[in-house]
Design a protein around this motif. Structure first.
Motif, short mmCIF file in Angstrom:
data_model
loop_
_atom_site.label_atom_id
_atom_site.label_comp_id
_atom_site.label_asym_id
_atom_site.label_seq_id
_atom_site.Cartn_x
_atom_site.Cartn_y
_atom_site.Cartn_z
N ALA A 400 0.80 -1.22 0.00
CA ALA A 400 0.00 0.00 0.00
C ALA A 400 0.84 1.27 0.00
CB ALA A 400 -0.93 0.01 1.23
N LEU A 401 2.13 1.15 0.25
CA LEU A 401 2.97 2.33 0.49
C LEU A 401 2.93 3.33 -0.66
CD1 LEU A 401 4.94 3.57 2.53
CD2 LEU A 401 6.80 2.38 1.34
N LEU A 421 -2.59 -8.31 -4.41
CA LEU A 421 -2.16 -9.47 -3.63
C LEU A 421 -2.77 -10.76 -4.17
CD1 LEU A 421 -2.31 -7.99 -0.01
CD2 LEU A 421 -0.26 -8.64 -1.28
N LYS A 422 -4.01 -10.69 -4.63
CA LYS A 422 -4.66 -11.88 -5.21
C LYS A 422 -3.95 -12.28 -6.50
CE LYS A 422 -9.24 -11.06 -3.19
NZ LYS A 422 -10.62 -10.59 -3.44
N ILE A 423 -3.65 -11.32 -7.35
CA ILE A 423 -2.94 -11.62 -8.59
C ILE A 423 -1.59 -12.27 -8.30
CG2 ILE A 423 -1.78 -10.59 -10.60
CD1 ILE A 423 -3.99 -8.51 -10.68
N SER A 449 3.92 -4.51 -5.04
CA SER A 449 4.01 -3.10 -4.66
C SER A 449 4.16 -2.19 -5.88
CB SER A 449 5.19 -2.88 -3.71
OG SER A 449 6.42 -3.09 -4.37
N ILE A 450 4.67 -2.75 -6.99
CA ILE A 450 4.74 -2.02 -8.25
C ILE A 450 3.44 -2.20 -9.03
CG2 ILE A 450 5.94 -1.83 -10.46
CD1 ILE A 450 7.54 -0.79 -8.07
N LEU A 451 2.94 -3.41 -9.07
CA LEU A 451 1.73 -3.73 -9.83
C LEU A 451 0.53 -2.91 -9.34
CD1 LEU A 451 0.56 -5.61 -12.03
CD2 LEU A 451 0.00 -7.20 -10.17
N VAL A 452 0.46 -2.65 -8.04
CA VAL A 452 -0.67 -1.93 -7.46
C VAL A 452 -0.78 -0.50 -8.02
CG1 VAL A 452 0.50 -0.90 -5.46
CG2 VAL A 452 -1.90 -1.62 -5.26
#
Length: 569
Positions: A400-401, A421-423, A449-452
């Motif tokens: 989430a950062l 996180l599911k992915i 953390s990058i994908l989000v």
């Protein structure tokens, strides 16, 4: 008759912090002058076994030992760490972690200075050790000025200078380009033959190690020794694949063609294997019947580099007029020797390094007008070591950062983090501390953390370095799934297998120049490109030529497609 140099008898070890032992009933004898390869999946006990040999257990890592472990005629439990170090020298995966001196000569001489060796004797021994590993022309250089392969030679010279009897290598190929890795294996063979040292190699890249003969392969899993065999014997079984170790590619190709691998074929490397005319006809028949690959048509241009050049403040020019286009939805690799300019190119794309020329464009937009933060909205960068990217205690907070820094509303943060996180297969662990995860899981956290942030491109630096075949496959299949969702994936890698198996395209760098931009199979079939970019010809190409297949590139492509289908089952 050769004498035992290392002897395990009913040996076991349990770390104080663990409930169950890591090593169980180890019985193993290694003789003077032998070259041994220790293989096995991550967590199988290889490193613990090595730490027992070099004295880090019990002097640095505490626990309970059972049974017997002898160096020569002495029990290691009766020896000091200093005494063990006079018999066993260790060369680490990360050469930088071993450097002490300000120059190469000082670093090699360090142990001799501690032993109060006279200056003249020290000078001669340092010169001899440097000549043995072909680093004598760099004695006045700082270690940090050297390439990865040269650094490893310095570390090796620092061990050889003390007349060590056992040389222990922990994943010596993990951070080296293919050509440097090949040279390292040849160097170890030369040193073993010249000094009669016992050489022990721990490595996942089994085919690369077998470029030169080893006496035995010790296969481990679950803290036990499963096999202690000559390479020809082990490669004639299915033990490697059954225990998560990649077989040499030529062995897999022969098996797909229905050819039974037998010890009398000498299958230990592509140069030694003996194939009958019937075997060659079977492989030709398999190739002719294998369906051809169907490459995905290229998408629209996403990232464009137009004559990109870059010179560092010390006047070292790292890139020369790079022209390349990356299309939407592709998975491509960037390959080449250490110091070729691969990482510099990635840093320019991400904005970590800046240059004055307007030569990088994303979907037609001039990237020179964008800050690092603005570029990060479109381009994600995942470092090789996940521990260098992790800063929060809990997994959810880590992912989430980036969103919180962008002041995204809390409800949206929760939804996007949980989706990422599911992915990444991490949703069940969302409330876990990062420290509880394995290395591969931590890698997934950094990707999440990058994908989000919903980037259009993810650039990954050595995503599979140091991974066993199981974790390598997990990471790459995960990245393939992301790619199928529309994310463009760029992999900076030394792994030729990865490039062949997962990428439709590769860009090869050498000395800051782009020397090839083609399919991986074509690049690894071009001797000139292989030489320039410090790559290594795949054994599949050699196998195809030996069996009279007219189009080795097509053979490689069909093997890769077939291997993907087989593994997906």
């Amino acid at each position: 008759m050769k004498q035992p140099i290392i002897s395990f008898e009913h040996f076991g070890f349990k770390y104080n912090a663990q409930v169950e032992p890591t090593l169980f009933d180890i019985n193993l004898t290694i003789y003077e002058g032998e070259k041994i390869l220790i293989a096995g999946p991550s967590g199988c006990g290889k490193s613990t076994l090595a730490h027992c040999i070099n004295g880090l257990i019990p002097f640095s890592y505490k626990g309970k030992m059972t049974g017997s472990l002898r160096l020569g005629s002495r029990e290691t439990k009766d020896m000091s760490l200093f005494e063990i170090s006079k018999t066993v020298g260790t060369v680490l995966q990360d050469s930088d972690a071993q450097f002490i001196g300000l120059t190469v000569a000082e670093d090699i001489a360090f142990v001799l200075e501690n032993d109060m060796v006279s200056f003249d004797d020290m000078h001669n021994r340092v010169k001899t050790a440097a000549q043995t590993v072909d680093i004598a022309n760099h004695l006045k250089n700082a270690p940090q000025e050297l390439s990865g392969g040269q650094k490893q030679r310095v570390s090796l010279a620092g061990v050889l200078v003390d007349n060590i009897r056992v040389l222990l290598f922990d994943e010596p190929l993990a951070n080296l380009d293919p050509a440097a890795g090949k040279q390292t294996i040849e160097l170890l063979d030369k040193i073993r033959n010249k000094t009669n040292s016992t050489v022990i190699i721990i490595e996942h890249r089994l085919e690369d190690v077998l470029h030169r003969d080893v006496d035995r392969i010790i296969l481990m899993n679950d803290g036990r020794i499963l096999a202690d065999m000559r390479p020809d014997e082990l490669l004639s079984t299915n033990l490697l694949r059954a225990n998560g170790i990649r077989e040499p590619l030529y062995i897999t190709a022969l098996k797909y063609a229905g050819i039974d691998i037998r010890p009398e074929m000498f299958p230990r490397n592509i140069s030694s294997i003996r194939l009958s005319e019937e075997d060659k006809k079977k492989l030709q028949g398999w190739y002719e019947n294998a369906p051809p690959s169907n490459p995905k048509p290229p998408g629209d241009v996403l990232l464009s580099a137009r004559d990109v050049s870059f010179t560092y403040p010390n006047n070292v020019t790292a890139l020369h007029n790079i022209r390349i286009e990356i299309t939407k939805g592709e998975m491509m690799s960037i390959v080449g020797s250490n110091g070729a300019g691969k990482s510099t190119f990635a840093k320019l794309i991400c904005g970590f390094e800046r240059h004055s020329e307007d030569s990088l464009f994303l979907s037609g937009m001039d990237l020179s007008q964008y800050s690092i933060k603005e570029r990060a909205d479109h381009i994600g960068y995942v470092m090789q070591n996940p521990n260098q990217m992790l800063s929060k205690t809990m997994i959810f907070d880590e992912v989430a950062l980036g969103l919180k820094y962008r002041k995204v509303p809390e409800a949206e943060v929760k939804n996007r983090v949980e989706f990422a996180l599911k992915i990444c297969g991490l949703y069940p662990f969302r409330n876990w501390p990062v420290s509880a995860l394995s290395y591969g899981q931590k890698k997934r956290v950094t990707i999440a953390s990058i994908l989000v942030l919903d980037p259009e491109i993810i650039i990954l630096d050595e995503p599979t370095a140091g991974q066993d075949f199981k974790h390598y496959t997990e990471i790459m299949e995960f990245l393939t799934e992301l790619n199928q969702r529309g994310v463009t994936v760029v992999l900076i890698t030394h792994d030729m297998h990865l490039m062949l198996e997962y990428c439709s395209r590769a860009a090869a760098f050498s000395g800051g120049h782009l020397v090839a931009d083609d399919t991986p199979a074509n690049i690894l079939s071009q001797p000139d490109t292989i030489s320039k970019a410090s790559l290594k010809e795949t054994s599949l190409f050699t196998l195809a030529v030996r069996c009279g297949i007219a189009d080795p590139e097509a053979f490689i492509s069909r093997f890769i497609e077939n291997d993907r289908r087989e593994r997906s089952r």
